[in-house]
Scaffold this active site. Structure first.
Site: not given
Ligand code: GLY
Ligand code: MN
Ligand code: MN
Length: 458
Positions: A44, A257, A274, A285, A367, A371, A378, A401, A405, A423, A425
């Site tokens: 539950d 990820h 991140d 983000d 990547h 976004h 996203h 971002e 890598y 990264r 961002e």
């Molecule tokens: N934190 C997910 C991205 O940067 O897209």
């Molecule tokens: Mn992002």
């Molecule tokens: Mn991010």
């Protein structure tokens, strides 16, 4: 905390949705939106509930077990000046249930607090839907949302009943269109109140990242760093995280990820975090990459400086009329040029443009650069219009971002470059003539990072 009133912008959004329908000559529209449901974790016990963003955007209601039916004036019995009618189906008041789960708004609260014109207990939805939809010409309902089998079945049954009620007309079922397209376009352009909430989420999140510069120590577990960042978000006013934090030390930083967040941080490694908080359903983000020790190593420095230089160049490109595709190409070429200079393509004699065109850059930068950002990390909104990359316009918010890598097993590069994930961002609002960087406060200059780290480890 239960709300006693909500800002008027929720009702304005519903009016704007129907203004949009009128402009597109969509007469007699009905929109049916289901809230998110509570999902069982075990027995539950449920996973933490978060409302569906589009449902919240149009209602301000954060309860599970709710359904919002919006009928355009032509499809409703409404006589007032409003261009639509709002009907909310909600969990009814129930003393026994509220004793265990907390106060509910109930049918009366749905009207008093959330401004519904009519409200009914959720259990009456199936019985009332056919009649509510009977005069609509166009139905906007999102089929096949996650966990929506029951919702989809209910809608199909309602449509069948609508058809049967017409006798032997020969008509087909009413066409079902996805409301997410129109709502997503509204959500893409942030109104002043949304920008204010995004500024707040960004400020709190930037401060949390800055605090880590003073708090991270070699020997800590990634999970402890995650706990610190959660603490700062909550302490400063974010209700929750906008997405699960990535706290990745050493080789884990090269996993895009990474989610385990459970390894020990070692001096000499890089730490990629991140993480972003959420304020009243609006996300930040942010990614920052710092040394676990006091300084980046020589090769880490070269990689960091390349990503930072590229990221700043990309942010400077943001203005109305530019597309994400142009920004991504410029970022990819800048990283390709840097990688060539660092000898990361095995002495390959090639131009940055060729490294990008051949796809070779994806070895180090797999990547996208950006976004949309808003209620969802996203966020909603189309990335292309008529098959062409969409051009930026004031009010849109996007991330910038770039990253770099190198996995442990990449034998083509010098050992100093292996196990690196970098990264950087930031969250950028497009304004007339340029941009506003919501996350400017989050420290990213290498000299400043290293000076903070040195103080922390003294
Ligand atoms: N934190 C997910 C991205 O940067 O897209
Ligand atoms: Mn992002
Ligand atoms: Mn991010």
């Amino acid at each position: 905390m239960i709300k006693t009133s909500i800002p008027s912008y929720f009702a304005h959004r519903r009016s704007r949705l129907f203004e949009g329908f009128s402009k597109q000559k969509v007469d007699g529209a009905a929109v049916v939106l289901f809230s998110n449901q509570e999902l069982t974790r075990n027995h539950d016990v449920h996973f933490l509930f978060r409302q569906d963003s589009s449902f919240y955007y149009l209602t301000g209601l954060d309860e599970p077990g709710s359904v919002c039916v919006l009928l355009s004036k032509e499809a409703s019995s409404l006589s007032a000046a409003k261009n639509h009618e709002t009907i909310l189906f909600v969990a009814p008041k129930d003393e026994e249930k509220e004793l265990w789960e907390g106060e509910r708004y109930g049918v009366e609260g749905a009207m008093r607090v959330f401004g519904a014109d009519r409200s009914y207990p959720l259990a009456e939805l199936g019985q009332r839907l056919p009649e509510l939809l009977s005069t609509a010409n166009r139905l906007f309902y999102r089929l096949n949302r996650p966990h929506s089998e029951h919702e989809d079945r209910l809608m199909i049954e309602a449509l069948e009943k609508c058809k049967k009620a017409q006798g032997r007309s020969g008509k087909a079922l009413m066409t079902v269109e996805d409301p997410q397209i129109v709502i997503g376009e509204m959500r893409l352009f942030k109104a002043p109140e949304e920008i204010e909430l995004m500024r707040r989420a960004s400020k709190i999140s930037a401060a949390a990242h800055n605090s880590l510069l003073r708090e991270v120590k070699p020997g800590m577990n990634e999970s402890q760093v995650e706990a610190l960042i959660d603490f700062h978000f909550r302490k400063d006013g974010c209700e929750r995280n906008a997405y699960p934090s990535i706290v990745a030390g050493g080789k884990n930083a090269a996993c895009l990820h990474y989610r385990r967040n459970n390894e020990i941080l070692r001096d000499g490694d890089i730490l990629l975090v991140d993480a972003g908080g959420e304020c009243d359903y609006y996300a930040a983000d942010i990614t920052r990459t710092i040394p676990v020790g006091a300084k980046f190593s020589g090769d880490q420095t070269k990689a960091y400086d390349l990503v930072l230089k590229t990221q700043k160049m990309a942010i400077e490109m943001v203005k109305p009329g530019v597309s994400m595709v142009q920004i991504h190409r410029a970022v990819s070429e800048s990283l390709a040029e840097g990688c060539l200079q660092l000898g990361l393509f095995n002495g390959l004699q090639s131009s940055p443009a060729d490294v990008v065109a051949s796809g070779a850059i994806k070895r180090y930068y797999p990547h996208q650069t950006s976004h949309w950002l808003g209620m969802d990390v996203h966020d909603a909104g189309l990335y292309q219009l008529n098959g062409e990359p969409r051009l930026l316009e004031p009010g849109m918010v996007l991330t910038i971002e770039p990253g770099f890598y190198v996995q442990a097993n990449n034998e083509q590069v010098a050992p100093g470059f292996r196990n690196i994930g970098i990264r950087i961002e930031d969250d950028i609002l497009v304004v007339a003539g340029g941009y506003e960087n919501f996350t400017l406060d989050a420290i990213k200059e290498r000299a400043q990072i290293e000076s903070e780290r040195a103080k922390a480890l003294k």
